[in-house]
Write a protein that holds these residues in place. Structure first.
Motif, PDB file in Angstrom:
ATOM      1  N   LYS A  90      43.683 -14.121  65.617  1.00  0.00           N
ATOM      2  CA  LYS A  90      43.234 -13.186  66.649  1.00  0.00           C
ATOM      3  C   LYS A  90      43.892 -11.751  66.758  1.00  0.00           C
ATOM      4  O   LYS A  90      43.269 -10.831  66.957  1.00  0.00           O
ATOM      5  CB  LYS A  90      43.510 -13.946  68.032  1.00  0.00           C
ATOM      6  CG  LYS A  90      42.544 -13.745  69.169  1.00  0.00           C
ATOM      7  CD  LYS A  90      42.800 -14.885  70.161  1.00  0.00           C
ATOM      8  CE  LYS A  90      41.755 -14.605  71.408  1.00  0.00           C
ATOM      9  NZ  LYS A  90      41.346 -13.280  71.466  1.00  0.00           N
ATOM     10  N   THR A  93      42.362 -10.029  63.827  1.00  0.00           N
ATOM     11  CA  THR A  93      41.068  -9.457  64.253  1.00  0.00           C
ATOM     12  C   THR A  93      40.995  -8.093  65.258  1.00  0.00           C
ATOM     13  O   THR A  93      40.119  -7.411  64.970  1.00  0.00           O
ATOM     14  CB  THR A  93      40.309 -10.730  65.036  1.00  0.00           C
ATOM     15  OG1 THR A  93      40.204 -11.654  63.938  1.00  0.00           O
ATOM     16  CG2 THR A  93      38.855 -10.283  65.053  1.00  0.00           C
ATOM     17  N   ASN A  94      41.795  -8.154  66.072  1.00  0.00           N
ATOM     18  CA  ASN A  94      41.733  -6.926  67.005  1.00  0.00           C
ATOM     19  C   ASN A  94      42.260  -5.601  66.247  1.00  0.00           C
ATOM     20  O   ASN A  94      41.752  -4.548  66.405  1.00  0.00           O
ATOM     21  CB  ASN A  94      42.941  -7.247  68.047  1.00  0.00           C
ATOM     22  CG  ASN A  94      42.262  -8.231  69.109  1.00  0.00           C
ATOM     23  OD1 ASN A  94      41.190  -8.544  69.207  1.00  0.00           O
ATOM     24  ND2 ASN A  94      43.520  -8.782  69.865  1.00  0.00           N
ATOM     25  N   GLU A  97      39.274  -4.638  63.965  1.00  0.00           N
ATOM     26  CA  GLU A  97      38.133  -4.081  65.011  1.00  0.00           C
ATOM     27  C   GLU A  97      38.637  -2.606  65.194  1.00  0.00           C
ATOM     28  O   GLU A  97      37.735  -1.901  65.066  1.00  0.00           O
ATOM     29  CB  GLU A  97      38.246  -4.802  66.144  1.00  0.00           C
ATOM     30  CG  GLU A  97      37.045  -5.544  66.387  1.00  0.00           C
ATOM     31  CD  GLU A  97      37.146  -6.526  67.795  1.00  0.00           C
ATOM     32  OE1 GLU A  97      36.540  -7.699  67.639  1.00  0.00           O
ATOM     33  OE2 GLU A  97      37.722  -5.981  68.764  1.00  0.00           O
ATOM     34  N   LEU A 104      36.346  -9.751  57.302  1.00  0.00           N
ATOM     35  CA  LEU A 104      37.709 -10.261  56.823  1.00  0.00           C
ATOM     36  C   LEU A 104      37.325 -11.485  55.813  1.00  0.00           C
ATOM     37  O   LEU A 104      36.440 -12.407  56.310  1.00  0.00           O
ATOM     38  CB  LEU A 104      38.706 -10.884  57.856  1.00  0.00           C
ATOM     39  CG  LEU A 104      39.908 -11.499  57.475  1.00  0.00           C
ATOM     40  CD1 LEU A 104      40.704 -10.524  56.639  1.00  0.00           C
ATOM     41  CD2 LEU A 104      40.672 -12.052  58.622  1.00  0.00           C
ATOM     42  N   LYS A 140      34.620 -14.192  57.571  1.00  0.00           N
ATOM     43  CA  LYS A 140      34.309 -13.927  58.762  1.00  0.00           C
ATOM     44  C   LYS A 140      33.854 -12.738  59.226  1.00  0.00           C
ATOM     45  O   LYS A 140      34.577 -11.456  58.699  1.00  0.00           O
ATOM     46  CB  LYS A 140      35.753 -14.200  59.388  1.00  0.00           C
ATOM     47  CG  LYS A 140      35.867 -14.169  60.933  1.00  0.00           C
ATOM     48  CD  LYS A 140      37.363 -14.196  61.406  1.00  0.00           C
ATOM     49  CE  LYS A 140      37.578 -13.494  62.539  1.00  0.00           C
ATOM     50  NZ  LYS A 140      37.629 -14.671  63.794  1.00  0.00           N
ATOM     51  N   ILE A 142      33.920  -9.445  61.486  1.00  0.00           N
ATOM     52  CA  ILE A 142      34.719  -8.824  62.610  1.00  0.00           C
ATOM     53  C   ILE A 142      34.073  -8.140  63.663  1.00  0.00           C
ATOM     54  O   ILE A 142      34.407  -8.180  64.808  1.00  0.00           O
ATOM     55  CB  ILE A 142      35.926  -7.761  61.766  1.00  0.00           C
ATOM     56  CG1 ILE A 142      36.572  -8.681  60.957  1.00  0.00           C
ATOM     57  CG2 ILE A 142      36.660  -7.143  62.714  1.00  0.00           C
ATOM     58  CD1 ILE A 142      37.492  -9.634  61.446  1.00  0.00           C
TER      59      ILE A 142
END
Ligand SMILES: CC(C)(COP(=O)(O)OP(=O)(O)OC[C@H]1O[C@@H](n2cnc3c(N)ncnc32)[C@H](O)[C@@H]1OP(=O)(O)O)[C@@H](O)C(=O)NCCC(=O)NCCS
Length: 144
Positions: A90, A93-94, A97, A104, A140, A142
């Protein structure tokens, strides 16, 4: 107390060796560990490193846009199932971003497939095997 933060490449080596290179004849240092775009994350429980993950700017031809590769994802045996892996992804991911990264991706060990699926990764292509056993390429989104 649980914290997630950026760590140095060298900080990942102990857990990489202990978990990801146990009985596996592959180097625990990765090409790109010290590249400018690479970052390493750690989850700490009371100042003890429990989970590691390395994020490298590596494009994958099958995907559009800008990509990062996740490598060296591991949680210590005693830290497993406490949500540390999820927390690290998590946080990553931030970060991705903010860097305007589109996808990813990773070469996921088959034994960890469920973990990645629970964290919104999807399989692409066929199962393949290397020195660390059977794998799937997973990705995944993003930017969504
Ligand atoms: C895969 C791994 C990193 C997961 O780390 P973790 O900190 O235990 O994961 P979390 O506690 O955040 O788990 C998140 C979710 O995935 C599930 N999960 C985690 N590992 C799983 C596994 N091996 N099989 C099935 N489900 C798994 C958890 O049950 C949890 O589900 P929930 O959200 O429904 O509760 C850890 O098991 C590990 O280090 N395994 C050995 C090394 C390895 O295979 N690394 C991956 C290399 S590609």
């Amino acid at each position: 107390m649980i914290t997630v933060k950026k760590i140095k490449a060298e900080d990942t080596y102990f857990l990489r060796k202990q978990i990801l290179r146990k009985n596996i004849d592959l180097p625990h240092q990765f090409e790109g560990d010290f590249s400018e775009d690479t970052f390493h994350l750690g989850v700490f429980e009371n100042d003890e490193l429990q989970t590691i993950g390395t994020f490298m700017k590596v494009d994958l031809k099958e995907l559009k846009g800008k990509h990062y590769q996740l490598r060296g994802m591991a949680t210590s045996e005693k830290g497993r199932g406490k949500g540390f892996g999820k927390l690290l992804l998590k946080f990553a991911t931030n970060q991705l971003e903010e860097l305007k990264i589109d996808f990813l991706w990773c070469n996921a060990r088959e034994i960890a497939l469920k973990f990645y699926e629970k964290n919104d990764f999807k399989i692409m292509g066929e199962r393949f095997t290397n020195k660390a056993g059977p794998h799937f390429k997973m990705y995944k989104s993003i930017t969504k």
